[in-house]
Design an enzyme around this catalytic site. Structure first.
Site, mmCIF file in Angstrom:
data_model
loop_
_atom_site.group_PDB
_atom_site.id
_atom_site.type_symbol
_atom_site.label_atom_id
_atom_site.label_comp_id
_atom_site.label_asym_id
_atom_site.label_seq_id
_atom_site.Cartn_x
_atom_site.Cartn_y
_atom_site.Cartn_z
ATOM 1 N N THR A 13 9.705 27.739 17.999
ATOM 2 C CA THR A 13 9.406 27.225 16.664
ATOM 3 C C THR A 13 8.281 26.197 16.737
ATOM 4 O OG1 THR A 13 11.019 25.407 16.738
ATOM 5 C CG2 THR A 13 11.805 27.560 15.993
ATOM 6 N N SER A 15 5.048 26.609 16.929
ATOM 7 C CA SER A 15 4.244 26.939 18.106
ATOM 8 C C SER A 15 2.802 27.304 17.793
ATOM 9 C CB SER A 15 4.903 28.080 18.891
ATOM 10 O OG SER A 15 5.273 29.155 18.054
ATOM 11 N N THR A 16 2.295 26.856 16.658
ATOM 12 C CA THR A 16 0.899 27.149 16.325
ATOM 13 C C THR A 16 -0.078 26.148 16.940
ATOM 14 O OG1 THR A 16 1.064 25.913 14.246
ATOM 15 C CG2 THR A 16 1.532 28.280 14.168
ATOM 16 N N ILE A 19 2.409 21.076 21.766
ATOM 17 C CA ILE A 19 3.388 21.427 22.788
ATOM 18 C C ILE A 19 3.932 22.826 22.560
ATOM 19 C CG2 ILE A 19 5.669 20.862 23.721
ATOM 20 C CD1 ILE A 19 5.032 17.909 23.171
ATOM 21 N N TYR A 154 12.427 8.767 13.601
ATOM 22 C CA TYR A 154 12.133 9.820 14.569
ATOM 23 C C TYR A 154 13.039 9.679 15.795
ATOM 24 C CZ TYR A 154 9.588 12.368 18.220
ATOM 25 O OH TYR A 154 9.259 13.208 19.252
#
Length: 264
Positions: A13, A15-16, A19, A154
């Site tokens: 997920t 992943s465009t 990392i 976060y």
């Protein structure tokens, strides 16, 4: 040691880029069929083309779906077919004054950083357990252990992700399926570059800005530099492989020695 994922389907997920893109590339290099995911057809298509340029023989598929929603998660799993490796990489971050974080912002961080991983794991884990093999990895952060004052929303979401990983590992006990967290340290991505410039002088050249950021905000790092995405991907490729069959329920650090502890 040879990592061979031939015949396995891996879903990554977010992943465009960054990392996630590096992880998708690493798994494809190991022979997996890789499903690239992002929210828009354009970004997913561009990422798949970039990977094809680098790895002409790779078996790649792109699925545009917002996995921070129930419908998006179901869409991704349905389009992917059998999922052997799930990498929950999607995540958001940003510097916010702790006293200015609204309830809405807290909810958004948990929807994206925690619930997206929990719901996708819930969707694919039964099939993995039935087949007797599978790998689930949740990309966490050093912020899960060392809560940063400038973005506690976060850090807390990533702390929760460690618990999600451990809990699902227990659910899969004895089945041949492993579930782990990967604790990524400060990593060099376009998003992190923008984050760095939120905290240091925007007029500084990048190399100088990076050094200043590490000196002022991440002085514990033993690398004393940002980690490259490929270094995170190397750990993920190992955990995805049969070589890591005895590693489950863990929180494995690729943090450059940032966390000042022997154990997480």
């Amino acid at each position: 040691m040879r990592i061979d994922l031939a015949g396995r389907t891996a879903v990554v997920t977010g992943s465009t880029g960054g990392i996630g893109f590096a992880i998708a590339r690493g798994l494809a290099q190991a022979g997996a069929r890789v499903v690239v995911n992002g929210r828009s057809d354009g970004s997913v298509g561009d990422a798949v083309e970039r990977l094809r340029d680098e790895l002409p023989d790779a078996d790649l598929m792109g699925v545009a779906a917002d996995v921070a929603t129930d419908s998006g998660a179901e869409q991704l799993v349905e389009a992917s077919g059998r999922v052997d490796v799930l990498v929950n990489n999607l995540g958001i971050f940003g510097a916010v004054d702790p006293l200015e974080i609204s309830d809405e912002e807290w909810r958004r961080y948990f929807e994206v950083n925690v619930l997206s991983a929990a719901r996708l794991t819930r969707l694919v884990l039964p099939g993995m357990m039935e087949r007797g093999w599978g790998r689930v990895m949740n990309i966490a952060s050093d912020s899960a252990i060392v809560t940063p004052a400038e973005m506690i929303q976060y850090g807390v979401s990533k702390t929760a992700l460690l618990g999600v990983s451990r809990g699902f590992a227990k659910a899969a006990a004895g089945t041949g399926v492993t579930v782990n967290s990967v604790i990524a340290g400060p990593t060099h991505t376009p998003g992190v570059e923008e984050f760095v410039y939120q905290l240091v002088d925007r007029d500084l050249p990048w190399e100088e800005a990076q050094r200043e950021f590490m000196r002022l905000h991440r002085p514990q790092s033993l690398l004393q530099r940002l980690i490259e995405p490929e270094e995170i991907a190397n750990m993920v490729a190992y955990l995805a492989s049969p070589l890591a069959s005895a590693t489950t329920g863990g929180a494995l650090r690729v943090d450059g020695g940032y966390v000042d502890a022997i154990l997480p």
